[in-house]
Enzyme design. Structure first.
Site, PDB file in Angstrom:
ATOM      1  N   SER A   1      53.547  37.304  44.267  1.00 23.02           N
ATOM      2  CA  SER A   1      53.905  38.405  43.374  1.00 23.02           C
ATOM      3  C   SER A   1      54.962  39.257  44.047  1.00 23.02           C
ATOM      4  CB  SER A   1      52.670  39.273  43.101  1.00 23.02           C
ATOM      5  OG  SER A   1      53.041  40.417  42.352  1.00 23.02           O
TER       6      SER A   1
ATOM      7  N   TYR B   1      45.408  44.155  45.663  1.00 27.11           N
ATOM      8  CA  TYR B   1      46.118  42.977  45.139  1.00 27.11           C
ATOM      9  C   TYR B   1      47.423  42.680  45.889  1.00 27.11           C
ATOM     10  CZ  TYR B   1      48.788  40.328  41.562  1.00 27.11           C
ATOM     11  OH  TYR B   1      49.567  39.421  40.884  1.00 27.11           O
TER      12      TYR B   1
HETATM   13  N1  LIG Z   1      52.063  37.899  34.732  1.00 27.26           N
HETATM   14  C1  LIG Z   1      52.728  38.541  35.673  1.00 27.26           C
HETATM   15  O1  LIG Z   1      53.506  39.435  35.394  1.00 27.26           O
HETATM   16  C2  LIG Z   1      52.536  38.176  37.112  1.00 27.26           C
HETATM   17  C3  LIG Z   1      53.342  38.818  38.046  1.00 27.26           C
HETATM   18  C4  LIG Z   1      53.215  38.496  39.382  1.00 27.26           C
HETATM   19  C5  LIG Z   1      52.288  37.557  39.783  1.00 27.26           C
HETATM   20  N2  LIG Z   1      51.501  36.966  38.861  1.00 27.26           N
HETATM   21  C6  LIG Z   1      50.551  35.975  39.349  1.00 27.26           C
HETATM   22  O2  LIG Z   1      50.734  34.790  38.632  1.00 27.26           O
HETATM   23  C7  LIG Z   1      49.500  34.117  38.470  1.00 27.26           C
HETATM   24  C8  LIG Z   1      49.241  33.842  37.005  1.00 27.26           C
HETATM   25  O3  LIG Z   1      49.255  35.060  36.308  1.00 27.26           O
HETATM   26  P1  LIG Z   1      49.076  35.171  34.721  1.00 27.26           P
HETATM   27  O4  LIG Z   1      49.848  36.336  34.273  1.00 27.26           O
HETATM   28  O5  LIG Z   1      49.299  33.853  34.100  1.00 27.26           O
HETATM   29  O6  LIG Z   1      47.560  35.649  34.681  1.00 27.26           O
HETATM   30  P2  LIG Z   1      46.254  34.989  34.067  1.00 27.26           P
HETATM   31  O7  LIG Z   1      45.168  35.938  34.336  1.00 27.26           O
HETATM   32  O8  LIG Z   1      46.488  34.570  32.678  1.00 27.26           O
HETATM   33  O9  LIG Z   1      46.145  33.689  34.959  1.00 27.26           O
HETATM   34  C9  LIG Z   1      45.306  33.544  36.003  1.00 27.26           C
HETATM   35  C10 LIG Z   1      44.590  32.240  35.800  1.00 27.26           C
HETATM   36  O10 LIG Z   1      43.654  32.104  36.847  1.00 27.26           O
HETATM   37  C11 LIG Z   1      42.378  31.913  36.306  1.00 27.26           C
HETATM   38  N3  LIG Z   1      41.387  32.530  37.187  1.00 27.26           N
HETATM   39  C12 LIG Z   1      41.270  33.833  37.529  1.00 27.26           C
HETATM   40  N4  LIG Z   1      40.240  33.999  38.375  1.00 27.26           N
HETATM   41  C13 LIG Z   1      39.711  32.764  38.568  1.00 27.26           C
HETATM   42  C14 LIG Z   1      38.645  32.259  39.337  1.00 27.26           C
HETATM   43  N5  LIG Z   1      37.869  33.061  40.078  1.00 27.26           N
HETATM   44  N6  LIG Z   1      38.394  30.931  39.314  1.00 27.26           N
HETATM   45  C15 LIG Z   1      39.144  30.100  38.566  1.00 27.26           C
HETATM   46  N7  LIG Z   1      40.167  30.510  37.810  1.00 27.26           N
HETATM   47  C16 LIG Z   1      40.443  31.824  37.814  1.00 27.26           C
HETATM   48  C17 LIG Z   1      42.406  32.576  34.952  1.00 27.26           C
HETATM   49  O11 LIG Z   1      41.403  32.085  34.130  1.00 27.26           O
HETATM   50  C18 LIG Z   1      43.799  32.192  34.504  1.00 27.26           C
HETATM   51  O12 LIG Z   1      43.827  30.884  33.987  1.00 27.26           O
HETATM   52  C19 LIG Z   1      48.470  34.998  39.151  1.00 27.26           C
HETATM   53  O13 LIG Z   1      48.288  34.580  40.478  1.00 27.26           O
HETATM   54  C20 LIG Z   1      49.117  36.362  39.132  1.00 27.26           C
HETATM   55  O14 LIG Z   1      48.629  37.181  40.164  1.00 27.26           O
HETATM   56  C21 LIG Z   1      51.603  37.244  37.537  1.00 27.26           C
HETATM   57  O1  LIG Z   2      52.090  41.312  40.517  1.00 26.84           O
HETATM   58  C1  LIG Z   2      51.798  41.182  39.367  1.00 26.84           C
HETATM   59  O2  LIG Z   2      50.853  40.473  38.981  1.00 26.84           O
HETATM   60  C2  LIG Z   2      52.655  41.883  38.353  1.00 26.84           C
HETATM   61  O3  LIG Z   2      53.232  43.020  38.878  1.00 26.84           O
HETATM   62  C3  LIG Z   2      51.843  42.121  37.140  1.00 26.84           C
HETATM   63  O4  LIG Z   2      50.642  42.749  37.475  1.00 26.84           O
HETATM   64  C4  LIG Z   2      52.481  42.831  36.026  1.00 26.84           C
HETATM   65  O5  LIG Z   2      53.572  42.142  35.566  1.00 26.84           O
HETATM   66  C5  LIG Z   2      52.846  44.278  36.306  1.00 26.84           C
HETATM   67  O6  LIG Z   2      51.869  44.913  37.063  1.00 26.84           O
HETATM   68  C6  LIG Z   2      53.003  44.982  34.990  1.00 26.84           C
HETATM   69  O7  LIG Z   2      51.839  44.778  34.272  1.00 26.84           O
END
Ligand SMILES: NC(=O)c1ccc[n+]([C@@H]2O[C@H](COP(=O)([O-])OP(=O)(O)OC[C@H]3O[C@@H](n4cnc5c(N)ncnc54)[C@H](O)[C@@H]3O)[C@@H](O)[C@H]2O)c1
Ligand SMILES: O=C(O)[C@H](O)[C@@H](O)[C@H](O)[C@H](O)CO
Length: 256
Positions: A147, A160
Site C-alpha cells: 500500500s 495498517y
Molecule cells: N483498494 C485500495 O484502495 C487499496 C489501496 C492500497 C492497498 N490495498 C490493498 O490491496 C489488497 C486488496 O484490497 P481490496 O481493496 O481489493 O480489498 P478487499 O477487502 O476487497 O480485498 C481483500 C481480500 O482479502 C480477503 N480477506 C481479508 N481478510 C482475510 C482473511 N483473514 N483470510 C482470507 N481472506 C481474507 C477478502 O475477503 C478480500 O477478498 C489489500 O491487501 C489492501 O490492503 C488496497
Molecule cells: O492503503 C490502502 O488500503 C488505501 O489507502 C485504502 O485504504 C484507501 O484507498 C484509502 O484509505 C481511501 O479509502
C-alpha cells in the site's frame, strides 16, 4: 519470441490470495487471461465460486480454495493440493489485506496482533512455503500487494501502514534470499482504488475536492487498473526486476 510473448502466463500456475473480489480478483482475471491456471483463495466459498465462474466464462482456467489466510494448516493444505493437482506453482500474489481504520490509541493488543497476523505474518509463512516449491523448479514470482499506506500515513490509521511496510521489508529480504534460485520478489503499492471495500468513500462527493487536489490524475482508480502491474511483475518481461516496489497511485505520493 516477441515482447508480447514475454508477458504470457501459458502453462503456469498462480495462487492469488483474496482473489474473490476487488484487486485480487482483477489480478486473478488478468493472469488467467494471459494463460495461467489461477487458484483464488478467500474465506467465502460462494464469492470464490462466482470469481471462478467469471474467469471461466471469459475462457480462463481457475479454481478456488476457501480458508482464512491466517490458518497455517489450511495454507499448507492448499499448497499441497496445488502440488498434487498441478505439480508446480509459478506465481504467488499475497493480496489479502484487512483494514482497521482506528488510531493506535484505540486498538487493543488483540486488534494489533490480528491485523499483523492477517496482513503480514500469513504472507510470510505462505511465501516461505510457496518458495520451497518454486526452488525445486528454479523459477517463481513472489508478489506482495502492499500500500502507499506506510510510504505516507493517514490520520486514524494506526497499525495498517506498519503491517504493509513490514510486508515491503519481507519482500526485499525474499528478493535477496530467493533471487539465487530464479525466484523474484516484488511489491505493488496501490493508492486509492474504488473497490467494493472502498465503495462508500468512493461515492462520497465531499471527498472529491481532496481527491482532485491530492491525486494528480484527479480521480479514484478503477479496480482493473491494478492488473497491468501484476501481470508485468508475474511475467518474463520482468525477469530482472527483483526487490522493487511498483507504486500504482496516480502520482499521489510524489505530489508536494
Ligand atoms: N483498494 C485500495 O484502495 C487499496 C489501496 C492500497 C492497498 N490495498 C490493498 O490491496 C489488497 C486488496 O484490497 P481490496 O481493496 O481489493 O480489498 P478487499 O477487502 O476487497 O480485498 C481483500 C481480500 O482479502 C480477503 N480477506 C481479508 N481478510 C482475510 C482473511 N483473514 N483470510 C482470507 N481472506 C481474507 C477478502 O475477503 C478480500 O477478498 C489489500 O491487501 C489492501 O490492503 C488496497
Ligand atoms: O492503503 C490502502 O488500503 C488505501 O489507502 C485504502 O485504504 C484507501 O484507498 C484509502 O484509505 C481511501 O479509502
Amino acid at each position: 519470441m516477441t515482447i508480447l510473448d514475454r508477458f504470457s502466463q501459458k502453462g503456469r500456475v498462480a495462487l492469488v490470495t483474496g482473489g474473490g473480489r476487488g484487486l485480487g480478483f482483477e489480478i486473478a482475471r488478468a493472469l488467467a487471461e494471459a494463460g495461467a491456471h489461477v487458484v483464488v483463495t478467500g474465506r467465502t466459498a460462494a464469492t470464490l465460486d462466482e470469481a471462478v465462474e467469471k474467469i471461466a466464462a471469459a475462457g480462463g482456467s481457475a479454481s478456488a480454495a476457501a480458508f482464512d489466510i491466517a490458518d497455517r494448516a489450511a495454507q499448507r493444505a492448499a499448497l499441497a493440493a496445488i502440488e498434487e493437482r498441478h505439480g508446480r506453482l509459478d506465481v504467488l500474489v499475497n493480496n489479502v489485506g484487512a483494514r482497521d481504520r482506528r488510531p493506535l490509541s484505540q486498538m487493543d493488543d488483540e486488534a494489533i496482533d490480528e491485523l499483523v497476523r492477517t496482513d503480514f505474518s500469513a504472507a510470510a509463512s505462505l511465501s516461505r512455503d510457496a518458495a520451497a516449491i518454486m526452488m525445486r523448479q528454479a523459477s517463481g514470482r513472489l508478489i506482495a500487494v502492499t500500500s502507499i499506506g506506510g510510504h505516507v500515513a493517514m490520520p486514524n490509521d494506526g497499525v495498517y501502514p506498519a503491517a504493509k511496510q513490514a510486508l515491503t521489508g519481507l519482500m526485499r529480504s525474499m528478493a535477496v534470499e530467493y533471487g539465487p534460485y530464479g525466484i523474484t520478489s516484488n511489491a505493488i503499492a496501490p493508492g486509492w482504488f474504488a473497490t467494493e471495500t472502498n465503495a462508500a468513500m468512493a461515492a462520497n462527493a465531499e471527498l472529491m475536492p481532496f481527491v482532485r487536489q491530492r491525486i494528480p490524475v484527479q480521480r479514484w482508480a478503477r479496480a482493473d487498473e491494478i492488473a497491468g502491474a501484476a501481470l508485468f511483475l508475474a511475467s518474463d518481461a520482468a525477469s530482472f526486476v527483483n526487490g522493487h516496489v511498483l507504486v500504482v497511485d496516480g502520482g499521489m505520493t510524489v505530489r508536494m
